[in-house]
Design an enzyme around this catalytic site. Structure first.
Site, PDB file in Angstrom:
ATOM      1  N   THR A  85       0.876  -1.188   0.000  1.00 35.51           N
ATOM      2  CA  THR A  85       0.000   0.000   0.000  1.00 35.51           C
ATOM      3  C   THR A  85       0.906   1.229   0.000  1.00 35.51           C
ATOM      4  OG1 THR A  85      -0.148  -0.195   2.416  1.00 35.51           O
ATOM      5  CG2 THR A  85      -2.014  -1.028   1.141  1.00 35.51           C
ATOM      6  N   THR A 121      -1.353  -2.404   5.572  1.00 36.97           N
ATOM      7  CA  THR A 121      -1.718  -1.191   6.323  1.00 36.97           C
ATOM      8  C   THR A 121      -2.569  -0.315   5.417  1.00 36.97           C
ATOM      9  OG1 THR A 121       0.369  -1.357   7.517  1.00 36.97           O
ATOM     10  CG2 THR A 121      -0.776   0.767   7.601  1.00 36.97           C
ATOM     11  N   GLY A 262      12.809   6.362   8.075  1.00 35.64           N
ATOM     12  CA  GLY A 262      12.504   6.137   6.664  1.00 35.64           C
ATOM     13  C   GLY A 262      11.858   4.776   6.541  1.00 35.64           C
ATOM     14  N   CYS A 265       7.302   1.977   5.619  1.00 31.44           N
ATOM     15  CA  CYS A 265       6.100   2.092   6.455  1.00 31.44           C
ATOM     16  C   CYS A 265       5.904   3.484   7.056  1.00 31.44           C
ATOM     17  CB  CYS A 265       6.108   1.033   7.555  1.00 31.44           C
ATOM     18  SG  CYS A 265       5.844  -0.636   6.914  1.00 31.44           S
ATOM     19  N   LYS A 328      17.504   1.110   7.692  1.00 30.60           N
ATOM     20  CA  LYS A 328      17.956   0.766   9.049  1.00 30.60           C
ATOM     21  C   LYS A 328      18.814  -0.491   8.953  1.00 30.60           C
ATOM     22  CE  LYS A 328      14.039  -2.074  10.572  1.00 30.60           C
ATOM     23  NZ  LYS A 328      13.113  -2.319  11.660  1.00 30.60           N
TER      24      LYS A 328
HETATM   25  P1  NAD Z   1       6.319  -5.322  -0.501  1.00 29.08           P
HETATM   26  O1  NAD Z   1       6.271  -4.345  -1.597  1.00 29.08           O
HETATM   27  O2  NAD Z   1       7.629  -5.864  -0.035  1.00 29.08           O
HETATM   28  O3  NAD Z   1       5.422  -6.589  -0.885  1.00 29.08           O
HETATM   29  C1  NAD Z   1       4.189  -6.526  -1.524  1.00 29.08           C
HETATM   30  C2  NAD Z   1       4.099  -7.726  -2.459  1.00 29.08           C
HETATM   31  O4  NAD Z   1       2.774  -7.827  -2.982  1.00 29.08           O
HETATM   32  C3  NAD Z   1       5.018  -7.635  -3.660  1.00 29.08           C
HETATM   33  O5  NAD Z   1       5.864  -8.765  -3.699  1.00 29.08           O
HETATM   34  C4  NAD Z   1       4.069  -7.583  -4.853  1.00 29.08           C
HETATM   35  O6  NAD Z   1       4.588  -8.231  -6.008  1.00 29.08           O
HETATM   36  C5  NAD Z   1       2.873  -8.306  -4.297  1.00 29.08           C
HETATM   37  N1  NAD Z   1       1.594  -8.043  -4.980  1.00 29.08           N
HETATM   38  C6  NAD Z   1       1.064  -6.852  -5.353  1.00 29.08           C
HETATM   39  N2  NAD Z   1      -0.136  -7.042  -5.935  1.00 29.08           N
HETATM   40  C7  NAD Z   1      -0.382  -8.373  -5.892  1.00 29.08           C
HETATM   41  C8  NAD Z   1      -1.471  -9.180  -6.305  1.00 29.08           C
HETATM   42  N3  NAD Z   1      -2.565  -8.649  -6.857  1.00 29.08           N
HETATM   43  N4  NAD Z   1      -1.396 -10.507  -6.125  1.00 29.08           N
HETATM   44  C9  NAD Z   1      -0.291 -11.062  -5.561  1.00 29.08           C
HETATM   45  N5  NAD Z   1       0.753 -10.346  -5.132  1.00 29.08           N
HETATM   46  C10 NAD Z   1       0.717  -9.014  -5.301  1.00 29.08           C
HETATM   47  O7  NAD Z   1       5.558  -4.651   0.715  1.00 29.08           O
HETATM   48  P2  NAD Z   1       5.628  -5.056   2.265  1.00 29.08           P
HETATM   49  O8  NAD Z   1       6.713  -4.290   2.926  1.00 29.08           O
HETATM   50  O9  NAD Z   1       5.606  -6.531   2.396  1.00 29.08           O
HETATM   51  O10 NAD Z   1       4.276  -4.428   2.795  1.00 29.08           O
HETATM   52  C11 NAD Z   1       3.018  -5.012   2.508  1.00 29.08           C
HETATM   53  C12 NAD Z   1       1.974  -4.341   3.379  1.00 29.08           C
HETATM   54  O11 NAD Z   1       2.252  -4.636   4.740  1.00 29.08           O
HETATM   55  C13 NAD Z   1       1.954  -2.821   3.282  1.00 29.08           C
HETATM   56  O12 NAD Z   1       0.642  -2.374   3.433  1.00 29.08           O
HETATM   57  C14 NAD Z   1       2.780  -2.403   4.482  1.00 29.08           C
HETATM   58  O13 NAD Z   1       2.460  -1.105   4.918  1.00 29.08           O
HETATM   59  C15 NAD Z   1       2.386  -3.447   5.496  1.00 29.08           C
HETATM   60  N6  NAD Z   1       3.375  -3.702   6.532  1.00 29.08           N
HETATM   61  C16 NAD Z   1       4.690  -3.889   6.203  1.00 29.08           C
HETATM   62  C17 NAD Z   1       5.603  -4.128   7.204  1.00 29.08           C
HETATM   63  C18 NAD Z   1       7.076  -4.260   6.880  1.00 29.08           C
HETATM   64  O14 NAD Z   1       7.883  -4.251   7.823  1.00 29.08           O
HETATM   65  N7  NAD Z   1       7.481  -4.376   5.629  1.00 29.08           N
HETATM   66  C19 NAD Z   1       5.191  -4.210   8.542  1.00 29.08           C
HETATM   67  C20 NAD Z   1       3.847  -4.072   8.834  1.00 29.08           C
HETATM   68  C21 NAD Z   1       2.946  -3.810   7.820  1.00 29.08           C
END
Ligand code: NAD
Length: 438
Positions: A85, A121, A262, A265, A328
């Site tokens: 997101t 999120t 940074g 998130c 980080k």
């Molecule tokens: P990311 O970009 O690493 O991963 C997202 C994945 O979703 C990608 O691999 C992308 O190819 C895949 N994707 C997108 N559309 C898709 C679809 N239609 N079908 C299948 N796969 C699809 O992002 P992230 O860091 O893993 O974050 C994901 C969510 O979790 C965000 O909303 C983020 O805010 C939240 N979040 C992340 C963390 C963190 O530490 N990274 C912690 C808590 C919450």
């Protein structure tokens, strides 16, 4: 239980592996061919401590597989939505296109009793909208919201043994009962270990995540604002943080003055929160987050100003060694990384920037191929006019000023994380600049 995880990035890949390790039968779905190829081989597609071992172990159970075919989700009872997101281009708002697409793609494969579980999120109100869409489709599936609190660098531990679990349940009692039973099933191990559980409604569950991130961002920007005051008064923001952090109501964590936060998130989550609050007619309630964001970005400029000052205001052609690129330590994530931003902007001022990082060079290179990346620490600092620490990896935290001093051209250091003892570096003949430190 049979579980699908849609989106296998930093969150989803770890979550999928953790779910399999905890005994569930898991299919992870993603469209990114490179990520999928690595995951299918049982390899981590990004750097996360412990993830390679977890993937090997979980894959060996035969309960974990990855595919780009969403129809593989059919037959699972619980479907986690873990897609990205990001910030919408040209706006503060969150871009929900991936969440919306994931739900649309999943709809034909849902059956009665299935529970779609949002982990991404999202702006408050999204879950109610998605629940209406799922109901309209008529499969009989229900939606729950289950925000994720994992920290990159500790994601394996946080996924296997979370510090808290939040269930945002549907308003109708029948749907809520189905969702709660399914979620209790997937988190049986953590709940048996008495992990605190908060059961609430959709809006609260959505807000828990953005409120937590807003609080953490505010805490960091608070001490960085104090650092700005310290800089014009001769106070020391590090000692100030030690002193106020001793108050149990305040606490010392997240009070490290430095180049700021940074990552994928905090920055986009506080901006998305401001945008959503505006839509709700409550922009003023979180207007302070605009200052939180501005203070944070000013700290990057402060680091750059120190470097330029140490170069006698003539950065062109001077060699600057930048230590760190990830947002980080213990991560290769360079999304909205202060370190990478500082490196790129110093290059933009004409400096010969050499940048290094133990894990994030490849990700940084994809975003900014124009920078000179060095894998060797010695090669990075050799002949440098200024050394800048921007990501506090252990590899850089425990440097010996004499050893580094023998490699550089000028003994000038900007400590963007206030990681070093200024007296020790000064004693070795360095000009030391920290943030909010005299
Ligand atoms: P990311 O970009 O690493 O991963 C997202 C994945 O979703 C990608 O691999 C992308 O190819 C895949 N994707 C997108 N559309 C898709 C679809 N239609 N079908 C299948 N796969 C699809 O992002 P992230 O860091 O893993 O974050 C994901 C969510 O979790 C965000 O909303 C983020 O805010 C939240 N979040 C992340 C963390 C963190 O530490 N990274 C912690 C808590 C919450």
């Amino acid at each position: 239980m049979r579980v699908s995880v849609i989106g296998c990035g930093y969150l989803g890949a770890v979550h999928a592996a953790a779910m399999a390790q905890l005994g569930h039968d898991v299919v992870g779905v993603d469209m990114d061919a490179v990520k999928l190829a690595a995951l299918t081989r049982g390899e981590a597609p990004f750097f996360e401590p412990g993830l390679p071992e977890l993937l090997v172990e979980a894959s060996s159970t035969g309960r974990l597989r990855f595919t780009d075919d969403i129809s593989a989700a059919k037959g699972a009872t619980v479907h986690f939505i873990a897609v990205g997101t990001p910030q919408l281009k040209g706006s503060n708002a969150a871009d929900l296109q991936y969440v919306d697409a994931a739900i649309e793609q999943l709809l034909p494969h849902l059956t009665a009793g299935d529970v779609v579980v949002g982990k991404s999120t999202v702006p408050v109100g999204t879950a109610a909208r998605l629940a209406a869409r799922i109901a309209e489709h008529g499969s009989g599936a229900v939606l729950a919201w289950n925000p994720e609190f994992l920290r990159e660098g500790f994601a394996v531990k946080d996924s296997l043994a979370p510090d808290r679990i939040v269930f945002g349940l549907p308003p109708e009692p029948a749907g809520a009962a189905i969702a709660e039973a399914a979620l209790r099933g997937v988190y049986a191990a953590a709940l048996a270990a008495e992990t605190p559980l908060v059961i609430t409604n959709y809006s609260t569950a959505e807000l828990v995540k953005v409120a937590a991130n807003a609080f953490l961002a505010t805490k960091i920007s608070f001490i960085n604002a104090m650092a700005e005051i310290a800089e014009v008064t001769g106070a020391d923001a590090t000692e100030l943080a030690d002193a106020i952090g001793l108050d149990g109501r305040i606490g010392r964590r997240f009070l490290g003055a430095g180049v700021g936060f940074g990552g994928g998130c905090l920055p986009k989550d506080i901006r998305g929160f401001m945008a959503r609050a505006e839509e709700l007619g409550r922009g003023e309630s979180v207007a302070f987050l605009k200052e939180v964001d501005a203070i944070n970005l000013r700290r990057r400029q402060r680091v750059i100003d120190h470097v330029v000052d140490l170069l006698d205001h003539e950065p062109f052609g001077k060699t600057v060694a930048v230590l760190g690129l990830a947002f980080k330590p213990h991560s290769d994530d360079v999304r909205d990384s202060p370190a990478l931003d500082v490196a790129v902007r110093l290059k933009g001022l004409g400096a010969e920037v050499r940048a290094t990082d133990p894990q994030a060079i490849e990700n940084a290179r994809r975003q900014h191929p124009q920078l000179d990346y060095r894998t060797s620490f010695e090669e990075t600092v050799r002949g440098a006019d200024v050394v800048v620490l921007v990501t506090e990896w252990d590899e850089y935290r425990y440097l010996d000023p004499e050893v580094v001093g023998a490699l550089v051209s000028g003994r000038n250091i900007v400590d963007g994380r206030n990681s070093y003892d200024p007296a020790r570096w000064r004693a070795a003949g360095w000009t030391y600049r920290g943030l909010g430190r005299p």
